[in-house]
Design a protein around this motif. Structure first.
Motif: not given
Ligand code: ZN
Ligand code: ZN
Length: 493
Positions: A23, A25-26, A38-39, A162-163
């Motif tokens: 999970s 995201k950063t 990250r996407d 999380y972003p």
């Protein structure tokens, strides 16, 4: 542990980058510090880079440990600075693929894991410290710390779920129930719940931590070591402890300082003044040997009791292993030792500790402060206090405002004990510089009395004059004695 489940190369420098959790995201490139978002299977460079600005922590990316039998690795860090201080949020990746957070603030550590609950969660705006309750898994939690803050100049390392951006609006409420800790994070809708407890690093069986030598090498000093500079406003010398206390108040002029501004001005010179600190029985920087541990007095605050012409001084002491300790001196010269409780007492429905009688309710206001503190203290800060009888002359006290509730246990001690600990003789007067001088009042009254009575004495015959002067003399001798006793003897045991 494997090298993670997601591998890519940094779009900025081409270095290999990986994440452990699915999970993430950063991701922060360990080579060039570029902040990557990250996407899915791709990452893009956010254009920002991220370097933690203060690194006295023994923890690092790659530190491993055990939490109640389960192994974890530290894979990420958020470092944030806000109004009341600096803290690290270390992101933990457990061997079973779950995650957790180890928050590090000063030398306080709290370990939490994501949790779920069917409880109806409150609106953030409705949460009041010391009043709002929440029942989760049969534990009745009470709101302890409510923060609506903007984190500026935050930085990241490793991976985060999380972003991340350098500025982050943060709405968080911490709750406590005895040794249990619960956080509601309103960054998402619905809010996320984390449950855990206060921990000591020694209980986590850590490995691959940074040694003192490594910390010295990168930070140039150890957390808690003494530093000094000069106040950029008045030039007075100011001492502080590295990495522990974000707030430093000039002992001379009362300016609110950051250690950065102090370092910048460390070479300016100034007249040595200690105006605020001078009013108190114990000086900033004093060292005390308490049960074989050498504590340093790093901060002092004078609080007045609202509605009363009295108050008390709180002295903040620090020891690298034992942590913080408070000494409290009332205007009447009574002393006590006080610890902030990490484990709260069991509370009744009305917020009072079980099995303890109420002693006093009162309010205080900060009149002045000097030195270093682990939160942002300001002149005029108000608190409600509730004291309870914990037996054996000990007191349990709640200190509360709308954002925060803290519990502490205080034990009375003697003036002689304080003198032994510090190896010095205390000044005769207490902390309140604005205390009325009874003797001064006496002289003023005496002069007014003479002026008022002089015309009457001139008009009297000899017998009446002698009688009047004898009676006046007796009254004034008595008043002078009372004035002198109240003036000089106030701080004796
Ligand atoms: Zn890179
Ligand atoms: Zn100053």
């Amino acid at each position: 542990m494997t090298q993670g489940i997601f591998h890519t190369t940094c779009p900025s420098c081409g270095g290999p980058v990986h994440s452990y959790s699915a999970s993430a995201k950063t991701l922060v490139c360990p080579y060039c510090r570029s902040l990557l978002i990250r996407d899915g299977a791709s990452v893009s460079d956010s254009g920002e880079d991220s370097t933690p600005f203060e690194d006295y922590s023994p923890l690092q990316i790659g530190t491993t440990g055990h939490d109640q039998g389960q192994a974890f690795t530290i894979v990420g860090r958020l470092q944030a600075r806000y109004d009341a201080g600096i803290w690290n949020e270390w992101y933990l990746f457990y061997n079973d693929g779950s995650s957790g957070w180890l928050s590090e603030s000063g030398d306080q550590y709290v370990l939490t894991r994501p949790a779920t609950s069917s409880a109806t969660l409150p609106n953030f705006a409705d949460i009041r410290a010391g009043e709002s309750r929440l029942t989760v898994d049969g534990n009745v939690y009470l709101a302890a710390d409510v923060r609506d803050i903007t984190l500026e100049r935050a930085s990241a390392e490793g991976e985060l779920p999380y972003p991340f951006s350098g500025t982050r609006h943060n709405r968080v409420a911490d709750y406590r129930c005895e040794s249990h800790f619960l956080t509601l994070d309103y960054g998402e809708e619905p809010p996320e719940i984390f449950i855990g407890r206060g921990v000591a690093l020694a209980d986590l069986a850590l490995a691959n931590t940074r040694s003192d030598a490594q910390i010295l090498d990168t930070a140039g000093a150890l957390k808690g070591s003494r530093a000094s500079g000069n106040c950029p406003h008045c030039g007075a010398p100011v001492d502080w402890l590295r990495g522990l206390t974000p707030t430093i108040i000039c002992p001379s002029c009362g300016s609110d300082l950051e250690s950065n501004s102090l370092i910048a001005s460390a070479h300016t010179t100034g007249e040595r003044q200690q105006k605020i600190a001078e009013r108190h029985s114990l000086p900033l920087g004093a060292e005390a040997d308490i049960d074989g541990n050498k504590y340093t007095l790093i901060g002092l605050v004078y609080k007045e009791e609202i509605g009363e012409n009295s108050g008390w001084t709180e002295y903040l002491l620090y020891h690298p292993q034992q942590g913080f300790l408070w000494l409290v001196e009332t205007d009447d010269g009574e002393w006590s030792v006080s610890h902030t409780l990490n484990d709260w007492p069991a509370l009744k429905g009305n917020g009072a500790p079980r099995g303890m009688g109420k002693l006093y309710d009162y309010r205080s206001r900060v009149r002045h402060a000097a030195g270093a503190f682990y939160w942002h203290i300001k002149k005029g800060d108000e608190l409600a206090h509730h004291d309870y009888d914990a037996g054996k002359r000990e007191k349990l006290s709640a200190e509360q405002n709308a954002q925060e509730l803290n519990w502490s246990r205080s034990i009375p001690t003697s003036r002689k004990q304080i003198e032994r600990w510090f190896g010095l003789k205390l000044k005769e007067t207490g902390g309140n510089d604005e205390q009325n001088s009874c003797l001064g009042c006496f002289y003023i009254l005496f002069i007014i009395y003479l002026i008022l009575n002089f015309p009457a004495w001139l008009a009297m015959n000899d017998d009446a004059l002698v009688t009047s002067l004898v009676i006046s003399g007796i009254i004034f001798t008595a008043l002078y004695r009372i004035g002198k006793r109240a003036d000089g003897g106030g701080t004796d045991e």
